[in-house]
Scaffold this active site. Structure first.
Site, mmCIF file in Angstrom:
data_model
loop_
_atom_site.group_PDB
_atom_site.id
_atom_site.type_symbol
_atom_site.label_atom_id
_atom_site.label_comp_id
_atom_site.label_asym_id
_atom_site.label_seq_id
_atom_site.Cartn_x
_atom_site.Cartn_y
_atom_site.Cartn_z
ATOM 1 N N GLY B 109 48.041 20.175 61.319
ATOM 2 C CA GLY B 109 47.624 19.324 60.218
ATOM 3 C C GLY B 109 48.748 18.408 59.810
ATOM 4 N N THR B 110 48.434 17.133 59.752
ATOM 5 C CA THR B 110 49.448 16.188 59.301
ATOM 6 C C THR B 110 48.771 14.852 59.095
ATOM 7 O OG1 THR B 110 51.584 15.252 59.832
ATOM 8 C CG2 THR B 110 50.028 15.399 61.613
#
Lengths: 165, 343
Positions: B109-110
């Site tokens: 996740g980013t």
């Protein structure tokens, strides 16, 4: 999902490919060229799994160019196709668990009997194919690169872009 | 000479070439005793683009997936800092063909984004490192400088990204030493893509955008000037997206990560070529802010890097919760204003 088509006419070949480079559900690029120039008169259109297409196509491209450098003349399209097919078959047979390269069975091409098409007829037929695609295919493929190959070589034709559905 | 032993040059270049290129740069050979004992420059050197074979895996001293205390602690610490351990990859952990249990569940996740405009290239990213629901580090660095004129945003597994960025930095520096000029951004993207190719199909996950500025450098005098003048004529910004599944794309706008759809929504309506640096910075900041607001795996702060012909500059890290509270205040003021009938 991607789209390629090739039409053979009297003394030319017309090819078109869509311009979308997608990563799962996101379109990362709208002007991506899927055609690889193997030699003055041979184009390779390649779709499939993300990195494999480019790696494979560049490998074939460099080898065809090497042949020309070594021997002084170019591979014929039939010979280049044989070379490509052999490499692909070897590659497929070497890895049993996963098939890294897939020749995508794209949205089906309405290929009518192409007997003796003139250039204009071929372009019209291509436009009809793309319109049909736009009507029935779930993805929005917005623009297509079109190239024509004849005895003079490879010519870029105008990109076919579609208005919004 | 020491460097020849270090890099196994005899394997790659003919003797005459190495002697020519290095007689100028290295006046004395230093005795490097540790070189012979380390195995990192053996036949698994990256320049050969080694394809893993089963026999090698049986002999490998570090088996992929085996949890040793050293390995797991270094994997955790690399999530919140640039990999600074002194041990270079002595044997790259090639995955075996059977699936091996991972030490901990990974999630990617980013929000990172990068775009080109008239003032150069701008790269922005959030700073949250998550690990399946847990915020492992709220202050990680997702934009890693590779050299003075190239930065890479990272998405995917933090440890993989940090490692491969360092490997790329090393290879680019070697190229610069050998050829007297920096490798272009396009070349760096191709190099990274080819280095990652043997790992396709494994659990390695690296999705990076390389943002750099090419060209415009003075010859260092070690090599003949005529060749380099003819070759490297392109000079300007470059932006490439490289993914460990093999994708390599050139473009003018990319956003990568779980928060990228939200970032795209802001970028697609705001980014044009003619932006000023301040406008571009505010758009990038806004895009990351909106993505962190909606995406659970992005958050905390925003980093912004700006790359021009003079190199990269970094804007100081900004905590986005301040922005969130400011916006909330603004909304409340606007609501109160309406309530009391102010214009």
């Amino acid at each position: 999902m991607e789209y390629l088509i090739g039409l053979q006419g009297r003394d030319f070949v017309l090819v078109a490919a869509d311009n979308v480079a997608a990563s799962s559900i996101i379109q990362m690029k709208h002007d991506y060229d899927k055609m690889f120039k193997l030699s003055e008169k041979i184009l390779l259109l390649c779709v499939g799994e993300a990195g494999d297409t480019v790696q494979f196509a560049e490998y074939i491209q460099k080898n065809v160019q090497l042949y020309k450098m070594r021997n002084g003349y170019e591979l014929s399209p039939a010979a280049a196709a044989n070379f490509t097919r052999k490499n692909l078959a070897d590659y497929l047979r070497s890895r049993v668990s996963s098939l890294p390269v897939v020749f995508n069975s794209s949205p089906h091409v309405l290929l009518l009997v192409v007997a003796d098409l003139t250039r204009d007829e071929a372009v019209d037929l291509l436009k009809k194919c793309i319109e049909e695609l736009n009507k029935r295919f779930i993805l929005n493929l917005h623009s297509f690169t079109v190239r024509l190959i004849d005895k003079e070589g490879i010519h870029d034709l105008e990109k076919i872009t579609l208005g919004n559905k | 000479m020491a460097l020849q032993d270090l890099c196994n040059f005899q394997d790659f270049f003919q003797d005459s070439l190495t002697k020519q290129s290095f007689s100028g740069t290295f006046g004395k050979s230093t005795a490097c005793n540790y070189v012979s004992s380390s195995s990192f420059r053996n036949s698994t050197s990256l320049f050969r683009f080694y394809i893993p074979v089963a026999e090698y895996l049986d002999e490998s001293p570090i088996q992929f997936g085996q949890i040793s205390t050293v390995q797991s602690s270094s994997a955790f610490s690399s999530q919140d800092s640039i990999l600074s351990s002194s041990s270079l990859p002595t044997s790259l952990p090639f995955a075996s063909s059977q699936s091996v249990p991972l030490p901990f569940p990974m999630s990617h996740g980013t929000t990172t984004l990068a775009f080109m405009f008239q003032g150069g290239v701008l790269a922005a990213a959030d700073t949250r490192s998550s690990c399946s629901g847990l915020v492992a580090c709220p202050a990680s660095q997702k934009i890693l400088p590779i050299h003075s004129h190239l930065v890479g945003t990272t998405s995917g597994t933090s440890a993989d990204c940090a490692l491969w960025k360092r490997i790329l930095a090393r290879e680019l520096r070697l190229y610069q030493l050998r050829n007297g000029r920096r490798l272009s951004t396009r070349g760096a993207a191709k190099l990274l893509s080819h280095m990652l190719h043997p790992f396709k199909g494994t659990e390695l996950c690296v999705a990076a955008t390389l943002c750099g500025w090419d060209g415009g450098e003075v010859d260092d005098g070690c090599h003949a000037g005529t060749e380099t003048d003819l070759r490297a004529s392109f000079s300007g910004p470059g932006l490439f997206y490289v993914c460990s599944d093999g994708t390599r794309l050139q473009g003018t706008l990319f956003s990568v990560g779980s928060g990228s759809p939200y970032a795209y929504s802001i970028l697609d309506q705001g980014v044009r070529w003619g932006l000023t640096v301040d406008e571009a910075t505010s758009i990038a900041r806004e895009a990351v802010y909106r993505a962190t607001h909606r995406d659970a795996y992005s958050g905390n702060c925003v980093d912004i890097y700006h790359i021009t012909s003079n190199g990269w500059t970094r804007r100081s890290r900004e905590d986005l919760k301040e922005e969130y509270y400011r916006e909330k205040e603004r909304k409340e003021k606007a609501n109160i204003g309406e309530y009391f009938g102010e214009t």
